[in-house]
Every structure is written in structure tokens, then in C-alpha cells.
Write a protein that holds these residues in place. Structure first.
Motif, mmCIF file in Angstrom:
data_model
loop_
_atom_site.group_PDB
_atom_site.id
_atom_site.type_symbol
_atom_site.label_atom_id
_atom_site.label_comp_id
_atom_site.label_asym_id
_atom_site.label_seq_id
_atom_site.Cartn_x
_atom_site.Cartn_y
_atom_site.Cartn_z
ATOM 1 N N PRO A 49 0.828 -1.209 0.000
ATOM 2 C CA PRO A 49 0.000 0.000 0.000
ATOM 3 C C PRO A 49 0.870 1.269 0.000
ATOM 4 O O PRO A 49 1.846 1.358 0.735
ATOM 5 N N GLY A 50 0.522 2.215 -0.853
ATOM 6 C CA GLY A 50 1.228 3.494 -0.877
ATOM 7 C C GLY A 50 2.634 3.437 -1.446
ATOM 8 O O GLY A 50 3.436 4.338 -1.203
ATOM 9 N N ILE A 51 2.931 2.421 -2.251
ATOM 10 C CA ILE A 51 4.302 2.258 -2.738
ATOM 11 C C ILE A 51 4.737 3.416 -3.636
ATOM 12 O O ILE A 51 5.877 3.865 -3.568
ATOM 13 N N ARG A 52 3.852 3.910 -4.458
ATOM 14 C CA ARG A 52 4.233 5.009 -5.360
ATOM 15 C C ARG A 52 4.653 6.243 -4.566
ATOM 16 O O ARG A 52 5.688 6.839 -4.841
ATOM 17 N N ALA A 54 5.674 6.270 -1.500
ATOM 18 C CA ALA A 54 6.888 5.925 -0.743
ATOM 19 C C ALA A 54 8.130 6.098 -1.613
ATOM 20 O O ALA A 54 9.141 6.657 -1.170
ATOM 21 N N VAL A 55 8.068 5.636 -2.849
ATOM 22 C CA VAL A 55 9.200 5.802 -3.773
ATOM 23 C C VAL A 55 9.427 7.287 -4.040
ATOM 24 O O VAL A 55 10.558 7.774 -3.973
ATOM 25 N N ALA A 56 8.356 8.006 -4.328
ATOM 26 C CA ALA A 56 8.474 9.434 -4.644
ATOM 27 C C ALA A 56 9.058 10.239 -3.492
ATOM 28 O O ALA A 56 9.812 11.187 -3.713
ATOM 29 N N SER A 57 8.734 9.858 -2.256
ATOM 30 C CA SER A 57 9.200 10.618 -1.093
ATOM 31 C C SER A 57 10.584 10.196 -0.604
ATOM 32 O O SER A 57 11.112 10.799 0.319
ATOM 33 N N GLY A 58 11.144 9.147 -1.212
ATOM 34 C CA GLY A 58 12.488 8.722 -0.821
ATOM 35 C C GLY A 58 12.535 7.749 0.341
ATOM 36 O O GLY A 58 13.581 7.582 0.967
ATOM 37 N N ALA A 59 11.424 7.085 0.630
ATOM 38 C CA ALA A 59 11.407 6.102 1.717
ATOM 39 C C ALA A 59 12.420 4.992 1.433
ATOM 40 O O ALA A 59 12.583 4.566 0.290
ATOM 41 N N GLU A 60 13.102 4.541 2.463
ATOM 42 C CA GLU A 60 14.076 3.456 2.306
ATOM 43 C C GLU A 60 13.482 2.097 2.638
ATOM 44 O O GLU A 60 14.076 1.071 2.331
ATOM 45 N N LYS A 63 6.158 -1.076 4.415
ATOM 46 C CA LYS A 63 5.430 -2.230 4.952
ATOM 47 C C LYS A 63 4.695 -2.897 3.804
ATOM 48 O O LYS A 63 4.143 -2.227 2.931
ATOM 49 N N GLY A 64 4.725 -4.215 3.792
ATOM 50 C CA GLY A 64 4.022 -4.954 2.771
ATOM 51 C C GLY A 64 3.331 -6.153 3.375
ATOM 52 O O GLY A 64 3.637 -6.554 4.513
#
Length: 107
Positions: A49-52, A54-60, A63-64
């Protein structure tokens, strides 16, 4: 999903094709045993959930949820690692080619 990448080239190839370079030290993957009892098996699927965003914000890490055919769901942390700005743009564009087309179009 991998436990780790043997070389940066393997990781870069995933990114250039628009795939997430996910790792998970918790899970058993193939012959590599993890710290949790779960392992990834054929026929299971992963929800991020929210992967796009997370990638855009630079998350390292993200949760999956690993979903099995029997209806069971287990939560895990998946690592994206330190993606550069260019790598994030490539993934969000769907591939290196997609990113090149975006640049050509002035996006």
C-alpha cells in the motif's frame, strides 16, 4: 524480492526496467533462510500500500503484506535501499525508456 543483490548491476537492471529493488531479510527466499518463519512461495502475492508515494518521497523501507492462497496474510518490512533521485524517477516513469520519453516531452 531478494535477500540482497550480489552486484549493483543486478539492482540497476531492475530499476532500469521499472521494477522495485526490494529486499527482505526477514523472509526465507529460495535457499536463503530469513529470521521469520515465513517464506515466499510460488502463487503468493505481495501488496504494498502506498508504494508510489513511498518511492516518490524517498522512503528506504515500506510495509508490505504477503498473501497466501489459503487466505492468510503476514506483514513484513521490505527495503528499497537508498534510491537516488534519478532511480526514483526511472521507477516512477515505469522504466528507463519511460523516463527518457518524459524528459523528451519536458516533464
Amino acid at each position: 524480492i531478494a535477500r540482497d543483490y550480489a552486484t549493483k548491476r543486478y539492482r540497476s537492471n531492475l530499476i532500469n526496467w521499472g521494477m522495485l529493488p526490494l529486499t527482505c531479510s526477514e523472509m526465507s527466499i529460495g535457499k536463503n533462510k530469513g529470521t521469520a518463519a515465513d517464506e515466499i512461495l510460488c502463487g503468493q502475492w505481495l501488496v504494498l500500500p502506498g508504494i508510489r508515494s513511498a518511492v516518490a518521497s524517498g522512503a528506504e523501507s515500506v510495509k508490505g503484506y504477503l498473501c497466501a492462497g489459503d487466505g492468510s496474510v503476514t506483514e513484513h518490512t521490505f527495503e528499497l535501499g537508498s534510491l537516488t533521485d534519478d532511480e526514483r524517477k526511472i521507477i516512477l516513469a515505469g522504466s528507463l525508456t519511460g523516463r527518457a520519453l518524459e524528459e523528451k516531452a519536458g516533464k
